[in-house]
Design an enzyme around this catalytic site. Structure first.
Site, PDB file in Angstrom:
ATOM      1  N   ARG A   1       0.824  -1.219   0.000  1.00 19.00           N
ATOM      2  CA  ARG A   1       0.000   0.000   0.000  1.00 19.00           C
ATOM      3  C   ARG A   1       0.855   1.264   0.000  1.00 19.00           C
ATOM      4  O   ARG A   1       0.429   2.295  -0.512  1.00 19.00           O
ATOM      5  CB  ARG A   1      -0.930   0.000   1.204  1.00 19.00           C
TER       6      ARG A   1
ATOM      7  N   LYS B   1     -17.052 -13.754   7.763  1.00 18.23           N
ATOM      8  CA  LYS B   1     -18.426 -13.372   8.079  1.00 18.23           C
ATOM      9  C   LYS B   1     -19.233 -12.998   6.852  1.00 18.23           C
ATOM     10  O   LYS B   1     -18.719 -12.382   5.937  1.00 18.23           O
ATOM     11  CB  LYS B   1     -18.400 -12.166   9.009  1.00 18.23           C
TER      12      LYS B   1
HETATM   13  C1  3PG Z   1      -8.617  -1.538   5.046  1.00 18.24           C
HETATM   14  O1  3PG Z   1      -7.592  -2.057   5.457  1.00 18.24           O
HETATM   15  O2  3PG Z   1      -9.595  -2.201   4.655  1.00 18.24           O
HETATM   16  C2  3PG Z   1      -8.687  -0.034   4.971  1.00 18.24           C
HETATM   17  O3  3PG Z   1      -7.468   0.539   5.321  1.00 18.24           O
HETATM   18  C3  3PG Z   1      -9.821   0.496   5.809  1.00 18.24           C
HETATM   19  O4  3PG Z   1      -9.613   0.138   7.149  1.00 18.24           O
HETATM   20  P1  3PG Z   1     -10.856  -0.040   8.108  1.00 18.24           P
HETATM   21  O5  3PG Z   1     -11.593  -1.266   7.647  1.00 18.24           O
HETATM   22  O6  3PG Z   1     -10.293  -0.175   9.500  1.00 18.24           O
HETATM   23  O7  3PG Z   1     -11.710   1.199   7.977  1.00 18.24           O
END
Ligand code: 3PG
Ligand code: MG
Length: 374
Positions: A21, A182
């Site tokens: 990322r 889930k």
């Molecule tokens: C992820 O890893 O899916 C994104 O960075 C969003 O994170 P979150 O699900 O904690 O909002």
């Protein structure tokens, strides 16, 4: 320039386990640097729920970004406040500053306008390149754009192009594979995929709920009884399109040392639990994928972090990579299975967003995108 990225990367003991990322944000960072912008970067990391937690600090990420960009990256231990303001003020053209985790502030996930305004005060233009977080209406992904001229970054542009082009009018047959623990958070996307695909293959914990909803005794397996009725409705609507596991690898404990055996899904022994799809299911899933012209995959079909239950997910990753289809893979776990198998270059598009790509497919409005288009 205030730049929102998704540096929510897997960390272990202060070390970055997978920097995909971070690398994915480099084209935008480089683009801005080439135009001599000074860049204040912000991101969340994990879910610290408004509290400062050392293991969720972005400090180690600043050091890593510096290595990748080859330019000094400053770091400030707060997201907003006098230190952040001072550091942002002092930033010269072509310099980079990383702010501390946006989620150390409880106002972030509440999309608090005062917090968003203060964050906006650190830049003159807002660029959002955090594709993985566009489905969240948070202060740094949505609120801030109400206070500054705003634009999407190059990663968001690329992700949207792939998801739109490949999936709006997909080459057919279009086969989707969904896994993960889930179903409660994936019901919407299951409904949408039933309409859009020729086949929807479901594995992982979420398959147990579909099986249990039909009256099968899943013994100690993870299931979500609250979702049985909606699971039954989806089965009804999907008809032949829905492919559920017919056999499974079961274990007598949630452990790599557990005893294991392969059983038909009707015959899960009392005290045992399903932790992977079985060989017959794998074969039929592989066959569907091999015949597809477009494949979308999100979520492992077993507990692949444990070696005895990794086979289904790893073999499926291989089948998707080897198929001649347009392949789109979203979600941290599926993407990491692809990378572990060394198959990343055989996937058409490896998305940096799990929840975000699902929300996109579901046709849900993505607050982080909608605000840029408004
Ligand atoms: C992820 O890893 O899916 C994104 O960075 C969003 O994170 P979150 O699900 O904690 O909002
Ligand atoms: Mg997530």
């Amino acid at each position: 320039m205030l730049l929102r990225v998704d540096f929510n990367v897997p960390m272990k003991d202060g070390a970055i386990e997978d920097d995909t990322r971070i690398r994915a944000a480099l084209p935008t960072i480089q683009f801005l640097l080439d135009r001599e912008a000074s860049i204040v970067i912000c991101s969340h990391l994990g879910r610290p729920k408004g509290r400062v937690a050392e293991e969720h600090s972005l400090r180690p990420i600043a050091a890593h970004l510096q290595l990748l960009v080859g330019e000094p990256v400053g770091f400030v231990g707060q997201t907003i406040g006098p230190e952040a303001e001072q550091a942002a003020q002092a930033l010269k053209s072509g310099e980079l500053l990383l702010l501390e985790n946006t989620r150390f502030n409880p106002e972030e996930t509440k999309n608090d306008p005062d917090f968003a305004r203060a964050l906006a005060g650190l830049g003159e233009v807002y660029v959002n390149d955090a594709f993985g977080t566009v489905h969240r209406a948070h202060a740094s992904t949505e609120g801030v754009a109400h206070f500054l001229p705003s634009a999407a970054g190059l990663l968001i542009e690329k992700e949207v192009q792939y998801l739109e082009n490949a999936l709006a009018d997909p080459a057919r047959p279009f086969v989707a594979v969904l896994g993960g623990a889930k179903i409660s958070d994936k019901i919407g996307v299951v409904g949408s995929l039933i309409e859009r695909t020729e086949a929807l293959l479901i594995g992982g914990g979420m398959a147990n709920t579909f099986l249990a909803a039909q009256g099968m005794d899943m013994a100690e397996s993870l299931t979500e009884p609250d979702s049985y009725s909606v699971a039954l409705e989806l089965i009804e609507i999907a008809g032949e399109k829905l492919h559920l596991p017919t056999d499974a690898v079961v274990a007598d404990d949630f452990s790599t040392e557990a005893a294991t055996q392969v059983v038909e899904v009707e015959n899960v022994p009392g005290g045992w639990r399903v932790l992977d799809i079985g060989p017959q299911t794998l074969e039929s899933f592989e066959r569907e994928v091999a015949g597809a012209a477009t494949v979308f995959w999100n979520g492992p079909v077993g507990v692949f972090e444990m070696a005895p239950f990794a086979k289904g997910t790893m073999e499926l990753a291989r089948a998707i990579a080897q198929s001649s289809s347009v392949s789109i893979v979203g979600g941290g776990d599926s993407a990491s299975a692809i990378r572990q198998a060394g198959l990343a270059d055989q996937i058409t598009h490896l998305s940096t967003g799990g929840g975000a790509s699902l929300a996109f497919l579901e046709g849900r409005q993505l607050p982080g995108l909608a605000v840029l288009q408004a």
